[in-house]
Design a protein around this motif. Structure first.
Motif, PDB file in Angstrom:
ATOM      1  N   TYR A 177       0.825  -1.214   0.000  1.00  0.00           N
ATOM      2  CA  TYR A 177       0.000   0.000   0.000  1.00  0.00           C
ATOM      3  C   TYR A 177       0.859   1.265   0.000  1.00  0.00           C
ATOM      4  O   TYR A 177       0.462   2.279  -0.575  1.00  0.00           O
ATOM      5  CB  TYR A 177      -0.968  -0.013   1.178  1.00  0.00           C
ATOM      6  CG  TYR A 177      -1.964  -1.145   1.074  1.00  0.00           C
ATOM      7  CD1 TYR A 177      -2.746  -1.291  -0.064  1.00  0.00           C
ATOM      8  CD2 TYR A 177      -2.110  -2.079   2.087  1.00  0.00           C
ATOM      9  CE1 TYR A 177      -3.648  -2.336  -0.192  1.00  0.00           C
ATOM     10  CE2 TYR A 177      -3.013  -3.127   1.980  1.00  0.00           C
ATOM     11  CZ  TYR A 177      -3.776  -3.248   0.839  1.00  0.00           C
ATOM     12  OH  TYR A 177      -4.656  -4.282   0.710  1.00  0.00           O
ATOM     13  N   TYR A 178       2.015   1.205   0.617  1.00  0.00           N
ATOM     14  CA  TYR A 178       2.939   2.340   0.544  1.00  0.00           C
ATOM     15  C   TYR A 178       3.386   2.544  -0.906  1.00  0.00           C
ATOM     16  O   TYR A 178       3.414   3.672  -1.403  1.00  0.00           O
ATOM     17  CB  TYR A 178       4.154   2.089   1.441  1.00  0.00           C
ATOM     18  CG  TYR A 178       5.210   3.158   1.333  1.00  0.00           C
ATOM     19  CD1 TYR A 178       5.111   4.343   2.063  1.00  0.00           C
ATOM     20  CD2 TYR A 178       6.312   2.998   0.488  1.00  0.00           C
ATOM     21  CE1 TYR A 178       6.067   5.341   1.947  1.00  0.00           C
ATOM     22  CE2 TYR A 178       7.276   3.987   0.369  1.00  0.00           C
ATOM     23  CZ  TYR A 178       7.154   5.154   1.096  1.00  0.00           C
ATOM     24  OH  TYR A 178       8.116   6.129   0.969  1.00  0.00           O
ATOM     25  N   LEU A 179       3.725   1.456  -1.577  1.00  0.00           N
ATOM     26  CA  LEU A 179       4.192   1.544  -2.955  1.00  0.00           C
ATOM     27  C   LEU A 179       3.083   1.996  -3.913  1.00  0.00           C
ATOM     28  O   LEU A 179       3.372   2.478  -5.005  1.00  0.00           O
ATOM     29  CB  LEU A 179       4.756   0.191  -3.400  1.00  0.00           C
ATOM     30  CG  LEU A 179       6.011  -0.267  -2.637  1.00  0.00           C
ATOM     31  CD1 LEU A 179       6.388  -1.688  -3.037  1.00  0.00           C
ATOM     32  CD2 LEU A 179       7.179   0.681  -2.892  1.00  0.00           C
ATOM     33  N   HIS A 180       1.834   1.809  -3.477  1.00  0.00           N
ATOM     34  CA  HIS A 180       0.701   2.266  -4.291  1.00  0.00           C
ATOM     35  C   HIS A 180       0.124   3.579  -3.760  1.00  0.00           C
ATOM     36  O   HIS A 180      -0.989   3.965  -4.119  1.00  0.00           O
ATOM     37  CB  HIS A 180      -0.383   1.186  -4.342  1.00  0.00           C
ATOM     38  CG  HIS A 180      -0.015   0.049  -5.259  1.00  0.00           C
ATOM     39  ND1 HIS A 180       0.901  -0.926  -4.908  1.00  0.00           N
ATOM     40  CD2 HIS A 180      -0.414  -0.258  -6.521  1.00  0.00           C
ATOM     41  CE1 HIS A 180       1.036  -1.781  -5.916  1.00  0.00           C
ATOM     42  NE2 HIS A 180       0.260  -1.392  -6.899  1.00  0.00           N
ATOM     43  N   HIS A 181       0.883   4.250  -2.900  1.00  0.00           N
ATOM     44  CA  HIS A 181       0.572   5.612  -2.455  1.00  0.00           C
ATOM     45  C   HIS A 181      -0.778   5.718  -1.752  1.00  0.00           C
ATOM     46  O   HIS A 181      -1.497   6.709  -1.921  1.00  0.00           O
ATOM     47  CB  HIS A 181       0.626   6.581  -3.642  1.00  0.00           C
ATOM     48  CG  HIS A 181       1.858   6.447  -4.480  1.00  0.00           C
ATOM     49  ND1 HIS A 181       3.120   6.791  -4.018  1.00  0.00           N
ATOM     50  CD2 HIS A 181       2.046   5.960  -5.745  1.00  0.00           C
ATOM     51  CE1 HIS A 181       4.013   6.545  -4.963  1.00  0.00           C
ATOM     52  NE2 HIS A 181       3.405   6.043  -6.010  1.00  0.00           N
TER      53      HIS A 181
END
Length: 224
Positions: free
Chosen positions: A30-34
């Motif tokens: 979820y971090y990588l998908h902002h």
């Protein structure tokens, strides 16, 4: 004095699982998908991390785990809930069906420590398995909310193709190791496992170990 409704006598810390084992890799999806509120790491309760180590020890050494999500902030849970609420309303013409699918796949965000979303407790983990060639074929993508994503879909499907048999075996490998280590398997999501939260407690006819919790980075530095 109010009675403690949880079975833990002390508050287990949330710890980073990035460095607990060479065979456990972190990919904070979820971090990588902002997604708002997501951290560039994955955190779990100490007891959950310890059981991950037990699980990976029972899997052949040619494989490793990829952790996609663990503890989830209220902000992230709220963002996901709202995003899927919109997506399901677009996908389904019936408002009732959209609401049913939302309840089935995405927990409502709550700051009530006694009625938390599973990931907000630090007692839920999303993961898959990989080897030197990449992620194993599990039949669907992560967060693909379809019938094929059900944990036992390929166990119940008849006349499997060779590829489907491989998918079934890959899921078996992950599920068997996680169940042996004490986790609960989410029937709707092959990637999701619980330990110590309300879902785990209900299935095991016991009391939940973990309420909702906010991340304390100072506690999170603790290692196993």
């Amino acid at each position: 004095m109010a009675q403690n409704p949880f079975s833990n006598e002390y508050e287990e810390a949330l710890i980073s699982v990035s460095n607990i084992s060479d065979r456990i890799k972190v990919l904070p999806y979820y971090y990588l998908h902002h997604i708002p509120g997501a951290r560039n790491d994955c955190y779990l309760r100490e007891g959950v991390a310890e059981r991950l180590l037990k699980a990976i020890s029972s899997i052949p050494s040619t494989y490793h785990m990829v952790i996609l999500d663990g503890w989830r902030s209220f902000q992230t849970q709220q963002a996901l809930y709202e995003a899927y609420q919109k997506a399901f309303r677009i996908k389904y013409t019936s408002e009732q069906t959209a609401a049913e699918q939302l309840i089935r796949f995405v927990a409502a965000p709550s700051k009530d420590p006694h009625h938390p979303a599973p990931h907000y407790t630090g007692g839920a983990v999303d993961l898959t398995l990989a080897n030197e060639n990449g992620w194993l074929n599990m039949g669907t993508d992560f967060d693909e909310f379809t019938e094929q994503a059900r944990s036992l879909f390929y166990e119940k499907k008849k006349d499997l193709t060779l590829e489907e048999k491989k998918i079934r075996d890959n899921r078996r490998l992950l599920r068997k190791a996680m169940l042996k280590a004490g986790f609960r398997s989410n029937p709707d999501e092959w990637w999701h496992f619980d330990y110590g939260n309300a879902l785990w407690a209900k299935e095991n006819h016991t009391v939940a170990k973990y309420p909702g919790i906010e991340l304390d980075v100072n506690k999170g530095r603790k290692t196993i």
